[in-house]
Scaffold this active site. Structure first.
Site, PDB file in Angstrom:
ATOM      1  CB  THR A 113      -1.004  -0.032   1.176  1.00  0.00           C
ATOM      2  OG1 THR A 113      -1.971   0.996   1.001  1.00  0.00           O
ATOM      3  CG2 THR A 113      -0.321   0.117   2.519  1.00  0.00           C
ATOM      4  CE  LYS A 155      -1.834   0.569  -3.182  1.00  0.00           C
ATOM      5  NZ  LYS A 155      -3.242   0.922  -3.430  1.00  0.00           N
ATOM      6  CG  ASN A 204      -3.223  -4.246  -4.868  1.00  0.00           C
ATOM      7  OD1 ASN A 204      -3.076  -5.182  -5.665  1.00  0.00           O
ATOM      8  ND2 ASN A 204      -4.396  -3.930  -4.356  1.00  0.00           N
ATOM      9  CG  ASP A 220      -5.451  -0.654  -5.380  1.00  0.00           C
ATOM     10  OD1 ASP A 220      -5.845  -1.328  -4.402  1.00  0.00           O
ATOM     11  OD2 ASP A 220      -4.456   0.082  -5.330  1.00  0.00           O
ATOM     12  N   GLY A 248      -5.770  12.762  -7.509  1.00  0.00           N
ATOM     13  CA  GLY A 248      -4.598  11.914  -7.396  1.00  0.00           C
ATOM     14  C   GLY A 248      -4.269  11.241  -8.707  1.00  0.00           C
ATOM     15  N   GLY A 308      -1.535   8.555  -8.633  1.00  0.00           N
ATOM     16  CA  GLY A 308      -0.593   7.491  -8.281  1.00  0.00           C
ATOM     17  C   GLY A 308      -1.081   6.132  -8.755  1.00  0.00           C
ATOM     18  CB  ALA A 320      -4.607   3.665  -5.518  1.00  0.00           C
TER      19      ALA A 320
END
Length: 266
Positions: free
Chosen positions: A67, A71, A92, A108, A132, A134, A136
């Protein structure tokens, strides 16, 4: 009961106090009569490569959950990654083979959508703001278009990362209506926080909550606190809210089976 034959599994995180995977996966192990124990490991990003190299040599270790913030970095440390992880550039979940090889994949995105649908929320036809860019966020963006999202706006502090995510999604979904924009929820049906903001006390809000209105669905992927400050404000404004735990719960079965490398008899 933990014995000398008990297999080890762990989550790598920084910070680690918020993680809920250990209790959920240990419950899964118990329900499926797996002789395994899942523990949290607090690993700083600068130490990740050293730690992972040591874990390769741990012969009773079978798997890892990865996490924030590891990742993306973990993908480069695996010997092999699955199709989803390859497209996204992050992992992940990792399976360690008896020879010490590390095989990673990413759950994810599908876990996120399954978590939404399990609560009666569908991305189909929705205009979505994603905060975001990233690992995820990338997995979520790809899965949202697979689930029929109408449009997606990516807002990220670093515009280059947002543009890279845009290109990744458009490569996978050539007709996707996706753009890089500001963290402004106006004109959207759903707002998703896929940043780490809200995990630590004193974090800035990922969005100006004064711009929310009750017709919107506010979605979080952070699991602890259950209601991050912005999500709590969204709830008070009358928005439908969706907590991060649902995403994790939807992935538990997939991640556990992947680490074990079989169907676990279920």
């Amino acid at each position: 009961m933990i014995t000398g034959t008990t297999r080890l599994f762990a989550i790598l995180a920084d910070p680690v106090g918020h993680v809920q995977a250990p209790q959920m996966i240990n419950t899964w192990f118990e329900a499926h009569q797996i002789d395994g124990i899942f523990v949290p490991l607090h690993v700083h990003l600068d130490d990740l490569q050293t730690v992972v190299q040591g874990l390769r040599a741990l012969h009773n270790l079978d798997g890892l959950v990865i996490t924030m913030p590891h990742k993306t970095a973990m993908a480069a440390l695996c010997d092999e990654v699955g199709a989803a992880a390859r497209a996204i550039g992050s992992v992940n979940t990792v399976r360690r083979t008896p020879e010490g090889r590390l095989i990673g994949d990413m759950f994810d995105g599908h876990g996120f959508v399954a978590g939404l649908e399990g609560q009666g929320i569908t991305p189909q036809g929705q205009r979505i703001l994603l905060l975001g860019a990233g690992g995820a966020a990338t997995a979520i963006a790809l899965a949202l278009f697979e689930a029929g999202a109408a449009t997606l706006t990516i807002a990220n502090r670093t515009q280059a990362k947002a543009e890279a995510l845009q290109a990744c999604v458009q490569a996978a979904h050539p007709g996707a209506q996706i753009e890089v924009g500001a963290p402004d929820p106006r004109g959207h049906d759903m707002v998703i926080n896929a940043t780490s903001l809200g995990m630590k006390p004193g974090d800035a809000l990922p969005i100006d909550t004064a711009l929310l209105d009750p017709t919107m669905t506010a979605v979080e992927i952070i699991t602890k606190p259950e209601f991050t400050p912005w999500l709590d404000q969204a709830r008070k404004l009358g928005c439908r809210t969706h907590i991060g735990r649902h995403m994790l719960q939807a992935q538990i079965d997939q991640m556990a089976r992947f680490m074990l490398g079989h169907d676990a008899g279920a």
